[in-house]
Design an enzyme around this catalytic site. Structure first.
Site, PDB file in Angstrom:
ATOM      1  N   ASN A  45      -2.024   2.560   0.364  1.00  0.00           N
ATOM      2  CA  ASN A  45      -1.440   1.291   0.781  1.00  0.00           C
ATOM      3  C   ASN A  45      -0.526   1.482   1.988  1.00  0.00           C
ATOM      4  O   ASN A  45       0.116   2.533   2.154  1.00  0.00           O
ATOM      5  CB  ASN A  45      -0.721   0.575  -0.364  1.00  0.00           C
ATOM      6  CG  ASN A  45       0.323   1.406  -1.075  1.00  0.00           C
ATOM      7  OD1 ASN A  45       0.241   2.627  -1.094  1.00  0.00           O
ATOM      8  ND2 ASN A  45       1.301   0.747  -1.670  1.00  0.00           N
ATOM      9  N   GLU A  58      -7.030  -0.155  -1.312  1.00  0.00           N
ATOM     10  CA  GLU A  58      -8.478  -0.424  -1.289  1.00  0.00           C
ATOM     11  C   GLU A  58      -8.936  -0.916   0.083  1.00  0.00           C
ATOM     12  O   GLU A  58     -10.106  -0.728   0.446  1.00  0.00           O
ATOM     13  CB  GLU A  58      -8.832  -1.447  -2.371  1.00  0.00           C
ATOM     14  CG  GLU A  58      -8.627  -0.942  -3.797  1.00  0.00           C
ATOM     15  CD  GLU A  58      -7.215  -1.175  -4.334  1.00  0.00           C
ATOM     16  OE1 GLU A  58      -6.277  -1.312  -3.514  1.00  0.00           O
ATOM     17  OE2 GLU A  58      -7.064  -1.222  -5.564  1.00  0.00           O
TER      18      GLU A  58
END
Ligand code: THU
Length: 128
Positions: A45, A58
């Site tokens: 992240n 992701e």
């Protein structure tokens, strides 16, 4: 879940987590994905002072997937700062659906499951 080296995936996810940029939440996340051709891609992240612009791990995973040649994700492991499995957030389930489909396997705190189980009735490219 035969044929998937979950231990290696988790390790790559932990390595990615250690590179996270999460000064605001102090909640580093790492994720690794096995691609159908055997590649392993990963992401972490990346937060922003404008909080809503935060990129989940992701997002980085998908960027790495496309950057290194694309293909389908077959298994994903996402971890928190303790290296324990983290179930992907709702938005990221959609990202995984796009690039892995409902059969993509996911390691969660509750065990192994699939994107289809995590995002039933998903909207996908087949609707366009
Ligand atoms: N986060 C991820 O990277 N992926 C998820 O699936 C859940 C949440 C990040 C976003 C933010 O930087 C931090 O975790 C706290 O929400």
């Amino acid at each position: 879940m035969t044929g998937i080296d979950w231990g290696t995936l988790r390790k790559v996810a932990v390595d990615a987590m250690h590179r996270a940029y999460a000064p605001y939440s102090k909640f580093p996340v790492g994720v690794a994905g096995l691609v159908e051709d055997g590649r392993v891609v990963s992401g972490c992240n990346v937060e922003n002072a404008s909080y809503g612009l935060t990129l989940c791990a992701e997002c980085g995973l998908v960027s790495d997937l496309i950057r290194t040649g694309g293909g389908r994700l077959v298994a994903v492991s996402c971890v928190d700062r303790a290296g324990e499995p983290l179930t992907p957030c709702g938005r990221c389930r959609q990202l995984l659906y796009e690039h892995g489909g409902p059969d993509c396997q996911v390691e969660t705190a509750g065990g192994h499951t699939t994107v289809g189980e995590l995002l039933p009735g998903a909207f996908g490219p087949e609707y366009l």
